[in-house]
Design an enzyme around this catalytic site. Structure first.
Site, PDB file in Angstrom:
ATOM      1  N   HIS A  14      26.441 -55.780  -5.508  1.00 46.74           N
ATOM      2  CA  HIS A  14      27.695 -56.055  -4.766  1.00 46.74           C
ATOM      3  C   HIS A  14      27.336 -56.285  -3.299  1.00 46.74           C
ATOM      4  O   HIS A  14      27.070 -55.337  -2.558  1.00 46.74           O
ATOM      5  CB  HIS A  14      28.665 -54.876  -4.897  1.00 46.74           C
ATOM      6  CG  HIS A  14      29.989 -55.107  -4.225  1.00 46.74           C
ATOM      7  ND1 HIS A  14      31.187 -54.871  -4.853  1.00 46.74           N
ATOM      8  CD2 HIS A  14      30.323 -55.563  -2.991  1.00 46.74           C
ATOM      9  CE1 HIS A  14      32.187 -55.159  -4.036  1.00 46.74           C
ATOM     10  NE2 HIS A  14      31.682 -55.579  -2.889  1.00 46.74           N
ATOM     11  N   HIS A  16      28.064 -58.797   0.385  1.00 47.74           N
ATOM     12  CA  HIS A  16      28.741 -59.842   1.164  1.00 47.74           C
ATOM     13  C   HIS A  16      27.719 -60.495   2.088  1.00 47.74           C
ATOM     14  O   HIS A  16      27.152 -59.825   2.955  1.00 47.74           O
ATOM     15  CB  HIS A  16      29.873 -59.247   2.005  1.00 47.74           C
ATOM     16  CG  HIS A  16      30.929 -58.592   1.164  1.00 47.74           C
ATOM     17  ND1 HIS A  16      32.018 -59.272   0.675  1.00 47.74           N
ATOM     18  CD2 HIS A  16      31.025 -57.321   0.680  1.00 47.74           C
ATOM     19  CE1 HIS A  16      32.759 -58.444  -0.055  1.00 47.74           C
ATOM     20  NE2 HIS A  16      32.172 -57.261  -0.073  1.00 47.74           N
ATOM     21  N   LEU A  17      27.490 -61.787   1.876  1.00 40.94           N
ATOM     22  CA  LEU A  17      26.526 -62.515   2.708  1.00 40.94           C
ATOM     23  C   LEU A  17      27.198 -63.389   3.755  1.00 40.94           C
ATOM     24  O   LEU A  17      26.511 -63.948   4.612  1.00 40.94           O
ATOM     25  CB  LEU A  17      25.619 -63.390   1.831  1.00 40.94           C
ATOM     26  CG  LEU A  17      24.519 -62.665   1.054  1.00 40.94           C
ATOM     27  CD1 LEU A  17      23.798 -63.637   0.120  1.00 40.94           C
ATOM     28  CD2 LEU A  17      23.515 -62.004   2.003  1.00 40.94           C
ATOM     29  N   LYS A 110      35.435 -62.262  -9.756  1.00 42.50           N
ATOM     30  CA  LYS A 110      35.913 -61.119  -8.986  1.00 42.50           C
ATOM     31  C   LYS A 110      37.427 -61.097  -8.891  1.00 42.50           C
ATOM     32  O   LYS A 110      38.034 -62.086  -8.509  1.00 42.50           O
ATOM     33  CB  LYS A 110      35.299 -61.203  -7.574  1.00 42.50           C
ATOM     34  CG  LYS A 110      35.650 -60.036  -6.654  1.00 42.50           C
ATOM     35  CD  LYS A 110      34.934 -58.769  -7.043  1.00 42.50           C
ATOM     36  CE  LYS A 110      35.460 -57.553  -6.286  1.00 42.50           C
ATOM     37  NZ  LYS A 110      34.871 -57.398  -4.968  1.00 42.50           N
ATOM     38  N   HIS A 147      37.985 -55.120  -7.465  1.00 40.93           N
ATOM     39  CA  HIS A 147      38.252 -54.256  -6.307  1.00 40.93           C
ATOM     40  C   HIS A 147      39.387 -53.360  -6.765  1.00 40.93           C
ATOM     41  O   HIS A 147      40.537 -53.798  -6.847  1.00 40.93           O
ATOM     42  CB  HIS A 147      38.634 -55.072  -5.067  1.00 40.93           C
ATOM     43  CG  HIS A 147      38.931 -54.193  -3.890  1.00 40.93           C
ATOM     44  ND1 HIS A 147      38.078 -54.062  -2.813  1.00 40.93           N
ATOM     45  CD2 HIS A 147      39.963 -53.343  -3.647  1.00 40.93           C
ATOM     46  CE1 HIS A 147      38.590 -53.180  -1.958  1.00 40.93           C
ATOM     47  NE2 HIS A 147      39.728 -52.725  -2.438  1.00 40.93           N
ATOM     48  N   HIS A 185      32.458 -50.543  -6.178  1.00 41.31           N
ATOM     49  CA  HIS A 185      32.456 -49.557  -5.088  1.00 41.31           C
ATOM     50  C   HIS A 185      33.421 -48.393  -5.336  1.00 41.31           C
ATOM     51  O   HIS A 185      34.364 -48.173  -4.590  1.00 41.31           O
ATOM     52  CB  HIS A 185      32.695 -50.202  -3.728  1.00 41.31           C
ATOM     53  CG  HIS A 185      33.851 -51.169  -3.611  1.00 41.31           C
ATOM     54  ND1 HIS A 185      35.078 -50.951  -4.154  1.00 41.31           N
ATOM     55  CD2 HIS A 185      33.949 -52.359  -2.981  1.00 41.31           C
ATOM     56  CE1 HIS A 185      35.881 -51.956  -3.861  1.00 41.31           C
ATOM     57  NE2 HIS A 185      35.208 -52.837  -3.154  1.00 41.31           N
ATOM     58  N   ASP A 258      27.745 -53.089  -1.185  1.00 45.32           N
ATOM     59  CA  ASP A 258      28.956 -53.533  -0.484  1.00 45.32           C
ATOM     60  C   ASP A 258      28.675 -53.696   1.006  1.00 45.32           C
ATOM     61  O   ASP A 258      29.563 -53.479   1.837  1.00 45.32           O
ATOM     62  CB  ASP A 258      30.141 -52.582  -0.724  1.00 45.32           C
ATOM     63  CG  ASP A 258      31.472 -53.207  -0.307  1.00 45.32           C
ATOM     64  OD1 ASP A 258      31.550 -54.437  -0.199  1.00 45.32           O
ATOM     65  OD2 ASP A 258      32.424 -52.434  -0.082  1.00 45.32           O
ATOM     66  N   ALA A 274      37.513 -53.829   7.994  1.00 50.65           N
ATOM     67  CA  ALA A 274      36.913 -52.900   7.030  1.00 50.65           C
ATOM     68  C   ALA A 274      35.576 -53.443   6.557  1.00 50.65           C
ATOM     69  O   ALA A 274      35.478 -54.612   6.179  1.00 50.65           O
ATOM     70  CB  ALA A 274      37.845 -52.720   5.837  1.00 50.65           C
TER      71      ALA A 274
HETATM   72  C1  NCD Z   1      34.649 -56.050   2.331  1.00 49.51           C
HETATM   73  C2  NCD Z   1      34.495 -57.240   3.279  1.00 49.51           C
HETATM   74  O1  NCD Z   1      34.459 -57.049   4.493  1.00 49.51           O
HETATM   75  O2  NCD Z   1      34.363 -58.392   2.802  1.00 49.51           O
HETATM   76  N1  NCD Z   1      35.062 -54.910   3.089  1.00 49.51           N
HETATM   77  C3  NCD Z   1      34.970 -53.609   2.716  1.00 49.51           C
HETATM   78  O3  NCD Z   1      35.457 -52.756   3.469  1.00 49.51           O
HETATM   79  N2  NCD Z   1      34.379 -53.237   1.621  1.00 49.51           N
HETATM   80  C4  NCD Z   1      35.591 -56.398   1.232  1.00 49.51           C
HETATM   81  C5  NCD Z   1      35.537 -55.487   0.031  1.00 49.51           C
HETATM   82  O4  NCD Z   1      34.514 -55.337  -0.620  1.00 49.51           O
HETATM   83  O5  NCD Z   1      36.568 -54.893  -0.326  1.00 49.51           O
HETATM   84 ZN    ZN Z   2      32.768 -55.705  -1.154  1.00 53.25          ZN
HETATM   85 ZN    ZN Z   3      36.152 -54.558  -2.378  1.00 54.13          ZN
END
Ligand code: NCD
Ligand code: ZN
Ligand code: ZN
Length: 356
Positions: A14, A16-17, A110, A147, A185, A258, A274
Site C-alpha cells: 500500500h 502513494h507515489l 481500490k 479504505h 491500513h 501507506d 492526512a
Molecule cells: C492518504 C493520502 O494522502 O493519499 N492519506 C492517509 O492519511 N492515509 C490516503 C489514504 O490512504 O487514505
Molecule cells: Zn493510503
Molecule cells: Zn486510505
C-alpha cells in the site's frame, strides 16, 4: 543481542507515489526499500481506467530511470516494480475490470468511500452501483482493496472503521464470498479480529505508524500534524491488537506502509492534509515495532511472504539486511521544490538497512 537481520526482499502492499515532481522526489526511497509496491490510484484526477494506469506506470518507470541516472539508486533498486491499481467509481463496469485483468499490469481495484480521505471525491457513493464490477473482479480473481471507514458525519471519527465492518464489510463478504478483499491500513482491534476470522480471502495491511504509535502521538506537547493520517491513530489497546496481528496473526496480515507524502506547508496548515511519509525508513520503523514485541523473527513473513501469497505472485529473489546501528531520521527532505517532513523526524532508530 542480535545485530544483523536478513530477510527475503520485501514488498510494500500500500503505497502513494503521487505524480510529476513529487513522484520524482519519492520514488528512490521506496525503490531502495522494496522490490515491488501496490501503487494507490488517488491522483488528481484519479486513475480510473486501464489507459490511465498504463500511462501512470510509464511515468513511474521514467522517474525510476531518472533516479538511477542521477545515482540515487543502484541497478537492483531500479528494477522496482510498480503494481498498478484502478480507482473504483460508480461508473466502473465489468468490461473495465476484464480489460484491466487481461493487461497483467493491474493487480487490484481500490474502493474509496466518496469523501473518506485524500482525493476520494470520485469514490463510490453506493455499493449497489459497483455490483457488476465486483462480480467481474470475483470471477477473474482481481482483489478489492478498501479504505475501510464510513463517511457518515454522524459517526465519531474514531469509530468509523469499526462501523465500516458492520455497514460495508459484512454485506460485501456475504454478497461476494469468493472475492479477494484487503482491508487496508487497519487501525482497530475490531478490524484485526474481523480479518482474523474472515477466512483466507480476506486480508489486511498494517502501517508501521499504527504499530508504533497511539493517538497520544498526535498531541504530545502540542498538536503534531506529521502524525495525522487516515484512519487516524487510535488508543493504545488498538495499537497492541495490531502488533499482535502483525507479529502473530498469521498469513492474512502483511506490510503496507501507506506512505503518503504531502509537502511540509500542507501538513503544517490550518487544515492539514492526512498522511505520514514513511517511505525512506519504512523497514527500519517496522523492525522497531517488531523488536519491541520480541518478534523480529516474524518480520520476514509479514514483509516478504504473506503479501505475495495473497496476491498470487512469486516471492522476490534476493535478500535485504538491517544492521543494528543508531541513526537519526532527517528533519526534512527535498520534495517537489519544497520540503517534506518524514515521520518521527529527528528521532533515532536502532536498525538501519544495508545493501543486500
Ligand atoms: C492518504 C493520502 O494522502 O493519499 N492519506 C492517509 O492519511 N492515509 C490516503 C489514504 O490512504 O487514505
Ligand atoms: Zn493510503
Ligand atoms: Zn486510505
Amino acid at each position: 543481542m542480535q545485530t544483523q537481520l536478513t530477510l527475503r526482499r520485501p514488498d510494500d502492499w500500500h503505497l502513494h507515489l503521487r505524480d510529476g515532481a513529487a513522484l520524482r522526489s519519492v520514488i528512490a526511497a521506496s525503490a531502495r526499500q522494496f522490490a515491488r509496491a501496490i501503487v494507490m490510484p488517488n491522483l488528481k484526477p484519479p486513475v480510473t481506467t486501464l489507459d490511465a494506469a498504463q500511462a501512470y506506470r510509464g511515468r513511474i518507470l521514467r522517474a525510476l530511470n531518472e533516479a538511477r541516472a542521477a545515482g540515487e539508486i543502484d541497478d537492483l533498486a531500479a528494477g522496482f516494480e510498480p503494481l498498478m491499481t484502478l480507482y473504483l467509481t460508480d461508473n466502473t463496469g465489468a468490461q473495465d475490470i476484464l480489460e484491466a485483468k487481461a493487461s497483467g499490469l493491474v493487480h487490484a481495484v481500490k474502493l474509496y468511500p466518496a469523501g473518506a480521505t485524500t482525493n476520494s471525491d470520485a469514490g463510490v457513493s453506493d455499493m449497489a452501483r459497483v455490483r457488476p464490477a465486483l462480480e467481474a473482479m470475483q470471477s477473474v480473481g482481481l482483489p478489492l482493496l478498501v479504505h475501510g471507514e464510513v463517511t457518515d458525519p454522524q459517526v465519531d471519527l474514531f469509530d468509523r472503521e469499526q462501523v465500516f465492518i458492520d455497514r460495508v464489510m459484512l454485506p460485501l463478504r456475504r454478497d461476494f464470498p469468493a472475492l479477494k478483499v484487503v482491508f487496508e491500513h487497519i487501525t482497530t482491534l475490531q478490524a484485526a479480529q474481523y480479518v482474523a476470522q474472515a477466512g483466507e480471502l480476506t486480508a489486511a495491511t498494517i502501517t508501521a505508524h499504527h504499530l508504533l504509535y497511539n493517538r497520544n502521538a498526535l498531541f504530545l506537547g502540542g498538536v503534531r500534524p506529521h502524525w495525522y493520517c487516515l484512519p487516524v491513530l487510535k488508543r493504545e489497546t488498538h495499537r497492541q491488537a495490531l502488533v499482535q496481528a502483525a507479529t502473530r496473526g498469521g498469513a492474512q496480515f502483511f506490510l503496507g506502509t501507506d506512505s503518503a507524502p504531502h509537502a511540509r506547508h500542507l501538513k503544517e496548515h490550518a487544515c492539514g492534509c492526512a498522511g505520514c511519509y514513511t517511505a525512506p525508513h519504512a523497514l527500519e520503523l517496522y523492525a522497531a515495532a517488531f523488536e519491541a514485541a520480541g518478534a523480529l523473527d516474524s518480520l520476514e513473513a509479514f514483509a516478504s511472504l504473506n503479501g505475495p501469497r495473497f496476491y498470487g505472485l512469486p516471492v522476490n529473489e534476493g535478500q535485504v539486511s538491517l544492521r543494528r546501528t543508531a541513526w537519526q531520521i532527517p528533519d526534512s527532505l527535498p520534495f517537489d521544490g519544497e520540503s517534506i517532513v518524514p515521520l518521527a523526524a529527528g528521532e533515532s532508530l536502532a536498525w538501519q538497512m544495508v545493501a543486500g
